[in-house]
Scaffold this motif. Sequence first.
Motif, PDB file in Angstrom:
ATOM      1  N   PHE A 137      -4.057   2.609  -2.806  1.00  0.00           N
ATOM      2  CA  PHE A 137      -4.304   3.945  -3.344  1.00  0.00           C
ATOM      3  C   PHE A 137      -3.007   4.567  -3.858  1.00  0.00           C
ATOM      4  N   LYS A 138      -1.907   4.302  -3.153  1.00  0.00           N
ATOM      5  CA  LYS A 138      -0.608   4.837  -3.594  1.00  0.00           C
ATOM      6  C   LYS A 138      -0.215   4.266  -4.948  1.00  0.00           C
ATOM      7  N   GLU A 139      -0.671   3.044  -5.231  1.00  0.00           N
ATOM      8  CA  GLU A 139      -0.405   2.405  -6.520  1.00  0.00           C
ATOM      9  C   GLU A 139      -1.417   2.854  -7.571  1.00  0.00           C
ATOM     10  N   GLY A 140      -2.353   3.712  -7.162  1.00  0.00           N
ATOM     11  CA  GLY A 140      -3.365   4.205  -8.090  1.00  0.00           C
ATOM     12  C   GLY A 140      -4.536   3.253  -8.276  1.00  0.00           C
ATOM     13  N   ASP A 141      -4.690   2.293  -7.370  1.00  0.00           N
ATOM     14  CA  ASP A 141      -5.744   1.293  -7.507  1.00  0.00           C
ATOM     15  C   ASP A 141      -6.801   1.472  -6.420  1.00  0.00           C
ATOM     16  N   LEU A 142      -7.682   2.438  -6.644  1.00  0.00           N
ATOM     17  CA  LEU A 142      -8.722   2.769  -5.675  1.00  0.00           C
ATOM     18  C   LEU A 142      -9.710   1.617  -5.497  1.00  0.00           C
ATOM     19  N   ILE A 143     -10.109   1.019  -6.606  1.00  0.00           N
ATOM     20  CA  ILE A 143     -11.131  -0.024  -6.544  1.00  0.00           C
ATOM     21  C   ILE A 143     -10.648  -1.257  -5.780  1.00  0.00           C
ATOM     22  N   GLU A 144      -9.419  -1.708  -6.051  1.00  0.00           N
ATOM     23  CA  GLU A 144      -8.904  -2.895  -5.346  1.00  0.00           C
ATOM     24  C   GLU A 144      -8.719  -2.598  -3.864  1.00  0.00           C
ATOM     25  N   GLY A 145      -8.293  -1.394  -3.536  1.00  0.00           N
ATOM     26  CA  GLY A 145      -8.144  -1.019  -2.135  1.00  0.00           C
ATOM     27  C   GLY A 145      -9.467  -1.110  -1.392  1.00  0.00           C
ATOM     28  N   LEU A 146     -10.528  -0.612  -2.006  1.00  0.00           N
ATOM     29  CA  LEU A 146     -11.851  -0.652  -1.378  1.00  0.00           C
ATOM     30  C   LEU A 146     -12.368  -2.083  -1.257  1.00  0.00           C
ATOM     31  N   ILE A 147     -12.234  -2.859  -2.319  1.00  0.00           N
ATOM     32  CA  ILE A 147     -12.730  -4.238  -2.297  1.00  0.00           C
ATOM     33  C   ILE A 147     -11.964  -5.072  -1.272  1.00  0.00           C
ATOM     34  N   ASN A 148     -10.652  -4.910  -1.213  1.00  0.00           N
ATOM     35  CA  ASN A 148      -9.860  -5.660  -0.229  1.00  0.00           C
ATOM     36  C   ASN A 148     -10.212  -5.245   1.194  1.00  0.00           C
ATOM     37  N   ALA A 149     -10.468  -3.952   1.405  1.00  0.00           N
ATOM     38  CA  ALA A 149     -10.865  -3.491   2.747  1.00  0.00           C
ATOM     39  C   ALA A 149     -12.209  -4.091   3.135  1.00  0.00           C
ATOM     40  N   LEU A 150     -13.158  -4.113   2.209  1.00  0.00           N
ATOM     41  CA  LEU A 150     -14.462  -4.732   2.490  1.00  0.00           C
ATOM     42  C   LEU A 150     -14.288  -6.199   2.850  1.00  0.00           C
ATOM     43  N   ARG A 151     -13.440  -6.890   2.115  1.00  0.00           N
ATOM     44  CA  ARG A 151     -13.196  -8.311   2.371  1.00  0.00           C
ATOM     45  C   ARG A 151     -12.591  -8.498   3.770  1.00  0.00           C
ATOM     46  N   MET A 152     -11.588  -7.690   4.086  1.00  0.00           N
ATOM     47  CA  MET A 152     -10.918  -7.806   5.380  1.00  0.00           C
ATOM     48  C   MET A 152     -11.879  -7.515   6.547  1.00  0.00           C
ATOM     49  N   LEU A 153     -12.647  -6.458   6.412  1.00  0.00           N
ATOM     50  CA  LEU A 153     -13.579  -6.075   7.484  1.00  0.00           C
ATOM     51  C   LEU A 153     -14.690  -7.109   7.644  1.00  0.00           C
ATOM     52  N   SER A 154     -15.206  -7.629   6.542  1.00  0.00           N
ATOM     53  CA  SER A 154     -16.295  -8.604   6.650  1.00  0.00           C
ATOM     54  C   SER A 154     -15.781  -9.951   7.162  1.00  0.00           C
ATOM     55  N   GLU A 155     -14.552 -10.323   6.806  1.00  0.00           N
ATOM     56  CA  GLU A 155     -13.976 -11.569   7.343  1.00  0.00           C
ATOM     57  C   GLU A 155     -13.819 -11.465   8.858  1.00  0.00           C
TER      58      GLU A 155
END
Length: 168
Positions: A137-155
């Motif tokens: 989010f600090k880099e201005g990339d909201l979508i990648e932050g959300l997708i990576n969090a989903l990936r991490m949590l589901s893994e």
Amino acid sequence: MATGEMARTAADVNPAELEAGHALTAGGRLSIARRIEPERPKLPFSPGQLARLDEALTLSTRTTGLEFAIYLGDLGERSRERAEQIHAGLGERAPRGVLIAVSPAQRCLEVVTGEQAHRRIPDRTCNLAVMGMVASFKEGDLIEGLINALRMLSEEAGTDFESAAEHH
């Protein structure tokens, strides 16, 4: 041209040639009405980004058997309480629900897990996902932050099959 100025006189205008929304007044003025469309609110994601996010949510939900959801909007002063209310809105799916609630304007985010989901996704993993989102989010990339969090949590949660095998 200022409001009220005459662009043309009645002698210059053929009433049959007037465009829609144009009228010739009795006083000889040309009156023009234009439709002003309100500016639509700008959405935070493009259609392509929304498709990627939907795909990540669907994949996370299908592979884990948990119910992943994302809320993007104002969380108010009591952000945790509001996130828990939103999570409770999952109804009967709430015990296996995982909510990522993000309020960009407040620079605030919360991860709420239901009882069943919490057994498979410990607080430590939620905290790591939050740290990853904050960095994106600090880099201005909201979508990648959300997708990576989903990936991490589901893994971390593993597949629905793995969790069923552990309990038998």
